[in-house]
Design an enzyme around this catalytic site. Structure first.
Site, PDB file in Angstrom:
ATOM      1  CD  GLN A  12      43.417  11.163  -8.788  1.00  0.00           C
ATOM      2  OE1 GLN A  12      44.329  11.641  -9.410  1.00  0.00           O
ATOM      3  NE2 GLN A  12      43.013  11.670  -7.626  1.00  0.00           N
ATOM      4  N   GLY A  20      48.442  -0.469  -3.950  1.00  0.00           N
ATOM      5  CA  GLY A  20      48.643  -0.924  -2.577  1.00  0.00           C
ATOM      6  C   GLY A  20      48.684  -2.436  -2.479  1.00  0.00           C
ATOM      7  CD  GLU A  72      45.265   4.421 -12.602  1.00  0.00           C
ATOM      8  OE1 GLU A  72      46.308   5.022 -12.283  1.00  0.00           O
ATOM      9  OE2 GLU A  72      44.796   4.443 -13.754  1.00  0.00           O
ATOM     10  CD  GLU A  73      44.807   5.765  -2.527  1.00  0.00           C
ATOM     11  OE1 GLU A  73      44.917   5.709  -1.289  1.00  0.00           O
ATOM     12  OE2 GLU A  73      44.175   6.683  -3.109  1.00  0.00           O
ATOM     13  NE  ARG A  74      39.783   2.162  -2.556  1.00  0.00           N
ATOM     14  CZ  ARG A  74      38.557   2.667  -2.672  1.00  0.00           C
ATOM     15  NH1 ARG A  74      37.752   2.253  -3.647  1.00  0.00           N
ATOM     16  NH2 ARG A  74      38.145   3.590  -1.820  1.00  0.00           N
TER      17      ARG A  74
END
Length: 326
Positions: free
Chosen positions: A181, A189, A184-186
């Site tokens: 996860q 961002g 994908e978060e990074r």
């Protein structure tokens, strides 16, 4: 389950477009919903869990939050202390979470908790936790330097009972699920800062062209226009790194190193661009009336949230085999 079935590159395209919003909090809150709380549920959750939590989240009927960080465990995810102890057909949850985006309004949390006494990378699980259960206390909405349109909560759990069927995937696999996860978060961002940085540079050019000091536009000083050209070049290089990383990710490659490099560069460039441009705005840049001051505050989080710059450097060093493995 209500989504369009598109690959991850489309999420990045959306994230980049959301950068047109003139603040950081809204793209971040949407990112939590679309790319931070739901990837593990989508990949590993049961059909029943997806119908209960994923479908209304995709539809926009539920707000989701991610329960990872704690007061003593931010980037050090392995050090979390929240526990989920099995009792019959339920988990009993005790502990707390800190810096939880959308935590004040969330309908459910993707919670990372210790479900056994084993090694720290093998004893954690992800659980879909409804936020209206007895024993969940939203202690406060945290007052922040920036991202003020996005609520951030401190939350405590006291003997919270949740069905064991709310477990995402396999017990004990929560840490690797969360690491996926994080990728994908990074990348989300990184994508959200590209347009704001371009906007800040463009608006700084416009302002310094019309603002005169010592009889000439500020922009006509070589130190100013050279610096702006340099910053614009850096933003384009970041865009290229993001594009390469997303392409490799969509093809099924491990992009941990490149995602960490992109996140590191995005955080540092966000600080560099906003600080340099604010300087060229002079006293006006120190007011709340201009966009550069808002992004100076909002985008400062890029070097902290989702893994600090120092954490990104450690990951990069590991993948480059610079340091010996522990």
């Amino acid at each position: 389950y209500g989504g369009m079935g598109l690959d991850f590159s489309y999420s990045i395209a959306v994230a980049e477009e959301l950068g047109s919003i003139r603040c950081g909090g809204i793209p971040m809150a949407i990112g939590v919903q679309a790319g931070m709380t739901t990837p593990a549920l989508t990949r590993f959750g049961s059909d029943e869990l997806k119908k209960q939590f994923l479908v209304p989240t995709i539809a926009g009927d539920f707000v989701a939050c991610l329960g990872i960080s704690e007061a003593g465990a931010g980037s050090d995810v392995a050090n979390i202390k929240t526990t989920a102890v099995k009792k019959g057909d339920e988990y009993v949850i005790n502990g707390g979470k800190m810096w939880t985006t959308s935590g004040c309004q969330a309908d459910w949390m993707c919670l990372l908790a210790n479900t056994s006494e084993g090694p720290p990378h093998q004893n954690k699980s992800l659980i879909c936790l409804p936020m209206n259960l007895p024993g969940i206390h939203v202690a406060k909405k945290i007052d922040k330097l920036g991202m003020r349109s996005s609520d951030t909560a401190q939350i405590f759990f006291e003997d919270v009972r949740v069905p064991r069927k709310n477990l995402i995937g396999e017990e004990g696999k929560g840490f690797p699920y969360q690491m996926l996860q994080f990728q994908e978060e990074r990348l989300w961002g990184v994508a959200t800062v590209l347009t704001p940085l371009e906007t800040v540079i463009r608006e700084t050019i416009d302002y310094t062209r019309q603002r005169k000091v010592f009889g000439q536009p500020v922009l006509h000083n070589q130190a100013v226009h050279f610096r702006l050209a340099e910053l614009a070049t850096e933003v384009e290089l970041l865009r290229s790194l993001l594009s390469r990383t997303v392409g490799l990710y969509v093809e099924g490659n491990d992009v941990t190193k490149f995602a960490s490099m992109a996140k590191l560069k995005a955080g540092r460039l966000a600080r560099e661009v906003t600080d340099s441009c604010l300087q060229f705005w002079g006293g006006m840049g120190f007011t709340s009336e201009v966009l550069v001051s808002r992004f100076y505050r909002d985008l400062r989080l890029m070097s902290i949230g989702g893994g600090t710059d120092e954490t990104m450097l450690s990951i990069i060093c590991k993948h480059m085999e610079i340091l010996p493995s522990k």
